[in-house]
Scaffold this active site. Structure first.
Site, mmCIF file in Angstrom:
data_model
loop_
_atom_site.group_PDB
_atom_site.id
_atom_site.type_symbol
_atom_site.label_atom_id
_atom_site.label_comp_id
_atom_site.label_asym_id
_atom_site.label_seq_id
_atom_site.Cartn_x
_atom_site.Cartn_y
_atom_site.Cartn_z
ATOM 1 N N THR A 64 12.952 4.460 4.703
ATOM 2 C CA THR A 64 14.328 4.840 5.164
ATOM 3 C C THR A 64 15.278 4.373 4.011
ATOM 4 O O THR A 64 15.210 3.350 3.347
ATOM 5 C CB THR A 64 14.401 3.793 6.377
ATOM 6 O OG1 THR A 64 13.298 4.143 7.300
ATOM 7 C CG2 THR A 64 15.798 4.247 7.024
ATOM 8 N N CYS A 123 5.630 0.489 3.550
ATOM 9 C CA CYS A 123 6.486 1.604 3.129
ATOM 10 C C CYS A 123 7.686 1.819 3.994
ATOM 11 O O CYS A 123 8.273 2.782 3.780
ATOM 12 C CB CYS A 123 5.683 3.108 2.988
ATOM 13 S SG CYS A 123 4.227 2.877 1.737
ATOM 14 N N ASP A 124 7.851 1.091 5.052
ATOM 15 C CA ASP A 124 8.782 1.385 5.858
ATOM 16 C C ASP A 124 9.477 -0.134 6.623
ATOM 17 O O ASP A 124 9.511 -0.293 7.644
ATOM 18 C CB ASP A 124 8.573 2.163 6.690
ATOM 19 C CG ASP A 124 9.813 3.165 7.569
ATOM 20 O OD1 ASP A 124 10.950 2.760 6.736
ATOM 21 O OD2 ASP A 124 9.886 3.447 8.442
ATOM 22 N N ILE A 125 9.500 -1.105 5.656
ATOM 23 C CA ILE A 125 10.019 -2.379 6.221
ATOM 24 C C ILE A 125 11.512 -2.265 6.705
ATOM 25 O O ILE A 125 12.206 -1.917 5.559
ATOM 26 C CB ILE A 125 9.598 -3.530 5.413
ATOM 27 C CG1 ILE A 125 8.152 -3.660 5.190
ATOM 28 C CG2 ILE A 125 10.445 -4.765 5.800
ATOM 29 C CD1 ILE A 125 7.458 -4.084 6.440
#
Length: 227
Positions: A89, A49-51
């Site tokens: 992000t 969920c936040d690569i």
């Protein structure tokens, strides 16, 4: 992690410390393998969920480690998708986050594709000018290479001075384009991404209309790879 984050090397290093293409390509493969492990090999699969480059740490040999699982979702194998609040992000979040539909592993695939463009170009994907206008690098890159027929080296980080394996660069560009398709079903799995980057599968040329926001709808189904 003595070499800190990928973000540091892509956007904040002096020219004398620029990552070579070979190191960048191996980092990209390593990240893809790490995410594929989360999606396919864990008992309960994990959607990160936040690569993004800030969450990729590099050891002494520049081997990447996927880090920061604060937003991750652990999902039972019996379910292919999960409904969750918006995570991630801006600039790396897949379109489905804003639509409220259930999230799948393809959300991480989208984020990886956005990051892969940054690995290729050494520049941020989204840049806002002083007059408030936004400049989106993937759109510019796709237009330059696919529409205008410019060589793929034209989107390479200028600090590398054209020193890159063109075949690898082409693979990386095509994979990045496929990963950021608006429709999740058109994006490859991370396992397929690994195979493409390692040269075990060949990526077909990506459809151009998805990231150029063309008004012309493509009626035929696009296939990501061919044997």
């Amino acid at each position: 992690m003595p070499n800190r984050s990928l973000n540091t090397h892509l956007f904040h290093q002096k020219d004398s410390n620029v990552l070579s293409w070979n190191i960048r390509y191996q980092i990209a493969i390593g990240i893809a393998r790490g995410i594929a492990y989360l999606h396919d090999e864990c008992r309960d699969y994990i959607i990160h969920c936040d690569i993004k480059p800030e969450n990729i740490l590099l050891d002494a040999d520049f081997t990447p480690k996927v880090a920061d699982f604060g937003l991750a979702k652990l999902v039972c194998r019996e379910f292919s998708r999960v409904i969750t609040t918006m995570r991630g992000t801006i600039g790396y979040m897949a379109p489905e986050w804003s639509s409220g539909v259930a999230i799948t592993t393809k959300a991480d695939v989208y984020s990886f594709g956005m990051m892969l463009f940054e690995i290729i170009s050494g520049r941020r994907n989204l840049k806002q000018s002083k007059d408030g206008k936004a400049w989106f690098f993937p759109t510019w890159a796709a237009n330059k290479v696919i529409s205008e027929g410019q060589p793929v080296l034209s989107i390479l980080d200028s600090k590398l001075e054209g020193n890159a394996d063109v075949e690898e660069l082409t693979r990386a560009f095509r994979v990045a384009c496929w990963c950021i398709q608006e429709e999740a079903v058109q994006r490859p799995s991370m396992g397929q991404v690994v195979q493409i980057l390692k040269g075990l599968l060949e990526a077909n040329p990506p459809p151009i209309q998805s990231y150029l926001q063309s008004l012309v709808e493509n009626e035929k189904t696009e296939n990501f790879f061919s044997e």
